[in-house]
Design an enzyme around this catalytic site. Sequence first.
Site, PDB file in Angstrom:
ATOM      1  N   HIS A 306       0.851  -1.190   0.000  1.00 10.74           N
ATOM      2  CA  HIS A 306       0.000   0.000   0.000  1.00 10.74           C
ATOM      3  C   HIS A 306       0.880   1.230   0.000  1.00 10.74           C
ATOM      4  O   HIS A 306       1.949   1.225   0.608  1.00 10.74           O
ATOM      5  CB  HIS A 306      -0.909   0.011   1.242  1.00 10.74           C
ATOM      6  CG  HIS A 306      -2.065   0.953   1.118  1.00 10.74           C
ATOM      7  ND1 HIS A 306      -1.954   2.289   1.407  1.00 10.74           N
ATOM      8  CD2 HIS A 306      -3.338   0.747   0.718  1.00 10.74           C
ATOM      9  CE1 HIS A 306      -3.126   2.871   1.193  1.00 10.74           C
ATOM     10  NE2 HIS A 306      -3.984   1.962   0.774  1.00 10.74           N
ATOM     11  N   ASP A 362      -7.917  -5.081  -0.053  1.00  8.40           N
ATOM     12  CA  ASP A 362      -8.441  -5.828  -1.195  1.00  8.40           C
ATOM     13  C   ASP A 362      -8.091  -7.315  -1.181  1.00  8.40           C
ATOM     14  O   ASP A 362      -8.614  -8.069  -1.995  1.00  8.40           O
ATOM     15  CB  ASP A 362      -7.920  -5.211  -2.501  1.00  8.40           C
ATOM     16  CG  ASP A 362      -8.605  -3.892  -2.793  1.00  8.40           C
ATOM     17  OD1 ASP A 362      -9.806  -3.800  -2.500  1.00  8.40           O
ATOM     18  OD2 ASP A 362      -7.950  -2.977  -3.313  1.00  8.40           O
TER      19      ASP A 362
END
Length: 429
Positions: A306, A362
């Site tokens: 991320h 996700d």
Amino acid sequence: MTESLTVRDNRTGQEYDVPITDGTIRAADLGKIKTDDETPGLAVYDPGFVNTASCRSSVTYIDGDKGILEYRGYPIEQLAEHSSFLEVAYLLIHGHLPSEEEHDAWVHEITYHTFVHENVKTFMQGFRYDAHPMGMLMASTGALSTFYPESRDISDEQNRHMQMVRMIAKMPTLGAWAFRHAQGKPYVYPDNDLSYTGNFLSMLFKMSESKFEADPRLVKALDTLFILHADHEQNCSTNAVRSVGSSQVDPYSAVAAGVGALYGPLHGGANEAVLRMLKRIGSKENIPAFIEGVKAGNERLMGFGHRVYKNFDPRATIIKKACDDVFEVTGVNPLLEIAKELEKIALEDEYFVKRKLYPNVDFYSGLIYEAFQFPPEMFTVLFAIGRTPGWLAQWSELVTDKEQKIARPKQIYTGDRTLQFTPASQRWA
Ligand code: ACO
């Protein structure tokens, strides 16, 4: 003591004191650094705004190194466990938790604005049979501005409130109808007896039964997923909402821009890529070879890493727990075994440890959505419904912020100058 930065311009030898406030300097102060009065002042080149603050905001706080995400100061873990999506929506938009009275009035208002004008249904039916639901959602969100022309008066607080209620209420209706359209099934009208998320599931899956009530564990899991997606400060789609909103357009048009930004694979599409990856791996035995391929740089481990979170993504931990609750109802998705093993191996592998790569939001959300029997094209629609209160909270903050201006970045011009134009009749002769 006021903090400042001393800048020496080596082109002129001149020194400037630039004040530092909240860990930032004002770009306009750099603009005062000039070689002479004829040339423009110094500017900052920052594609993707990776180190540029565009606003002051009190909506969402993120500390990526520590894995902290807070809405209006409340940790996401506590909200996911003890709150509901509509209460979180109230918190994001109003900046404080509702009293019982405020909560009940808010839920009532949202519940009684879930219906859309019949003409919305008509034009949604005009899309091609295979229209992507995000395209339908984007178009129909923008179209709502034509049904509520008074929404253009963004200076009126009461009016802004009304449009925010309408949008939060109607997004599930539009999203569910886009889903039904692709399936060739009749659109289902909202059921005001049900909760926000329960009603959404009814509009998605109801067939001939007179009432559709989803398993409460599924309702809770989807409600939690909406909470986790409700805001994430200045991400791509929020920046789109703010940028378009800065022209003082109505909020439907601004949010339609946010839906458009979310449609892109770099923003809303990673969970679909995770599912494709897990299906391709196929079984646990194939994981080591797959990991070797990732380490050799052949591809990325989707759902890992991320831009902001470098220790863990707090949303991933909550989603992993929601996975167990959902699979208790729907039966285990065989891909979950592969996902868990993949996570275990990756977290122990030096390549991922060294680069601070952890599962992001996700990694597991696609598995949950698949268990609900959503096709991958719907994943981003779910994200958009969850993100709507965040977009609106940010939009509301923008339009009441006296420091904000119309968004208009600078450029570094790299093209030709002062060419002589020859008319086509001469150039083509
Ligand atoms: N798998 C393997 N290696 C990775 C991964 C990954 N998922 N992510 C980053 N790396 C490696 C890079 O190759 C790079 O290695 P190097 O230093 O040897 O060159 C290093 O880690 C740093 O990577 P960057 O691309 O610089 O990290 P950045 O912060 O720019 O990227 C991103 C973040 C885009 C999320 C990235 O981690 C990625 O592509 N992940 C997979 C896609 C994904 O899951 N996206 C969803 C994000 S969450 C959301 O948007 C809601």
